[in-house]
Design an enzyme around this catalytic site. Structure first.
Site, PDB file in Angstrom:
ATOM      1  CD  GLN A  91      -3.251   0.568   2.009  1.00 59.38           C
ATOM      2  OE1 GLN A  91      -3.355  -0.563   2.438  1.00 59.38           O
ATOM      3  NE2 GLN A  91      -4.113   1.518   2.281  1.00 59.38           N
ATOM      4  CB  SER A 103       1.947  -5.186   3.602  1.00 61.11           C
ATOM      5  OG  SER A 103       0.791  -5.113   4.395  1.00 61.11           O
ATOM      6  CG  LEU A 104      -1.245  -4.706  -0.827  1.00 61.85           C
ATOM      7  CD1 LEU A 104      -1.643  -5.228  -2.206  1.00 61.85           C
ATOM      8  CD2 LEU A 104      -1.795  -3.319  -0.629  1.00 61.85           C
ATOM      9  NE  ARG A 145      -3.718  -8.032   4.331  1.00 64.12           N
ATOM     10  CZ  ARG A 145      -2.853  -7.038   4.220  1.00 64.12           C
ATOM     11  NH1 ARG A 145      -3.126  -6.008   3.418  1.00 64.12           N
ATOM     12  NH2 ARG A 145      -1.722  -7.050   4.893  1.00 64.12           N
ATOM     13  CG  HIS A 192       1.694  -4.763   9.191  1.00 63.93           C
ATOM     14  ND1 HIS A 192       1.421  -6.066   8.846  1.00 63.93           N
ATOM     15  CD2 HIS A 192       1.614  -4.042   8.050  1.00 63.93           C
ATOM     16  CE1 HIS A 192       1.206  -6.129   7.534  1.00 63.93           C
ATOM     17  NE2 HIS A 192       1.301  -4.916   7.039  1.00 63.93           N
ATOM     18  CD  GLN A 197       0.606  -9.766   5.463  1.00 66.01           C
ATOM     19  OE1 GLN A 197      -0.532  -9.331   5.572  1.00 66.01           O
ATOM     20  NE2 GLN A 197       1.207  -9.963   4.309  1.00 66.01           N
TER      21      GLN A 197
END
Length: 307
Positions: free
Chosen positions: A9, A90-91, A115, A199, A248
C-alpha cells in the site's frame, strides 16, 4: 537467479493500469475480472480517480494487486521458469501468491477487499497512527517502541531496510515515539498519512476477519516458494501460508530480512512488478543485486528481451 516481488500500500496512483489495459489484452482481462469479482468499476477508479477514493484501503489494496498482476500477465512470462522465489510487501504478499497460482485472481481481489475493509474498521479513525523512523535500524526502532508504549500498543510494523523502519500503534504512543526516536539517534521521525495503525496488535479484529475469509477459499501450493513477511523464510505449504497470512495482519513485515535471505539463497536479480517502491529498499539491503522495476509497456518489452 531471480525473485519476483510485488509492492504494498502506498504505491497506488491515479492513472495506474490505464495504458496497460489500452495496449495489452491480457492486462485488460485482468482488470475486467477484478471488476467483476468486486462488483465495482475499480479499473475506472484506477484510471481516473479521484485520488482520495483510490487511496481508501479497501480500494487501494485490490487496485495495487490488479495493476501488478496486469503488468505480469502483459509480459506473458512463465513465472516458474523465470523466477526462483516470490515475495510481496504486506498486501503484496497476496499479489505474489496470485502470481504463483496459490489464489486465483477473483479470490485474491475479494480477499484484499475484505482485508482492506477489515483493517480500516479495526480501529476508529484517529485512535491509531504510524510513523517512519529514518536513519534507524531495527534495534533502535525496537528500543523506541519499548520506551514509548507505556502500557499502550506501540510496535515495529515494517522493517523495510537498514535505514528505514515503520512503527505502529495507539496515537499517543506513536507521538511519544517521535520524540524518543530523536533521543535514540534516528535522523528523522515522521508521522505517516495513513488511516489506521497497520501491523500491530490493534489489528487483531482484522486478523480474525481474515481467518474467517481464508478458511473457506481454495488454495494451491505456489509454483515457487514464497518468502513470507512474518518469518522472512521460504514457504510452500498451503496450511502454513494460510496461518502466516492471518499472523501478518498484526505482525511485523520483515522485508529487510526477506531480501537479505533471498540474496543469501542466491538471488541476484529482483524484479518488481507494478511499482518502484521496493527497488530502492532492495538496493539498500543487497547493494550488489540487480533491480528491475516493471511498470510501463516499455519496461515490459525490455524485461521480456532480457529474460
Amino acid at each position: 537467479m531471480r525473485a519476483f516481488i510485488f509492492p504494498g500500500q502506498g504505491s497506488q496512483s491515479v492513472g495506474m493500469g490505464k495504458t496497460l489495459a489500452e495496449t495489452s489484452p491480457a492486462a485488460r482481462a485482468v482488470l475486467e475480472e477484478v471488476d467483476a469479482a468486486l462488483g465495482q468499476s475499480l479499473a475506472r477508479l484506477m484510471a481516473e480517480g479521484p485520488a482520495d477514493e483510490l487511496t481508501l484501503t479497501e480500494n487501494a489494496q485490490p487496485a495495487i494487486m490488479a495493476n501488478a498482476i496486469a503488468t505480469l500477465r502483459a509480459a506473458g512470462i512463465d513465472l516458474a521458469g523465470k523466477a526462483r522465489f516470490v515475495a510481496g510487501h504486506s498486501l503484496g504478499e497476496y499479489t505474489a501468491l496470485c502470481a504463483a497460482g496459490t489464489f486465483d485472481l477473483t479470490t485474491t481481489a475479494r480477499l484484499l477487499k475484505t482485508r482492506g475493509l477489515a483493517m480500516q474498521a479495526a480501529v476508529p479513525v484517529g485512535d491509531g497512527a504510524m510513523a517512519a523512523l529514518l536513519g534507524a535500524d531495527l534495534a533502535v526502532a525496537q528500543a523506541v517502541v519499548d520506551a514509548a508504549a507505556q502500557g499502550e500498543v506501540c510496535a515495529v510494523a515494517n522493517d523495510n531496510d537498514p535505514s528505514q523502519v515503520v512503527i505502529s500503534g495507539s496515537k499517543a504512543a506513536v507521538e511519544r515515539a517521535l520524540e524518543i526516536a530523536k533521543e535514540k539517534g534516528a535522523k528523522r521521525a515522521i508521522l505517516l498519512p495513513v488511516s489506521a495503525p497497520f501491523h500491530c496488535a490493534l489489528m487483531q479484529p482484522a486478523a480474525d476477519a481474515m481467518a474467517g475469509a481464508l478458511a473457506g477459499v481454495a488454495m494451491a501450493p505456489p509454483a515457487v516458494p514464497l518468502y513470507a513477511n512474518v518469518t522472512a523464510e521460504p514457504v510452500e505449504s498451503v496450511d502454513t501460508i494460510r496461518e502466516l497470512l492471518i499472523e501478518q495482519v498484526t505482525g511485523i513485515v520483515r522485508w529487510r530480512e526477506s531480501v537479505a535471505n533471498m540474496a543469501a539463497a542466491g538471488v541476484t536479480h529482483f524484479v518488481e512488478f507494478g511499482g518502484k517502491v521496493l527497488g530502492p529498499m532492495v538496493k539498500r539491503i543487497a547493494p550488489d543485486a540487480q533491480v528491475t522495476n516493471v511498470v510501463t509497456m516499455d519496461d515490459i518489452d525490455a524485461l521480456v528481451k532480457e529474460i
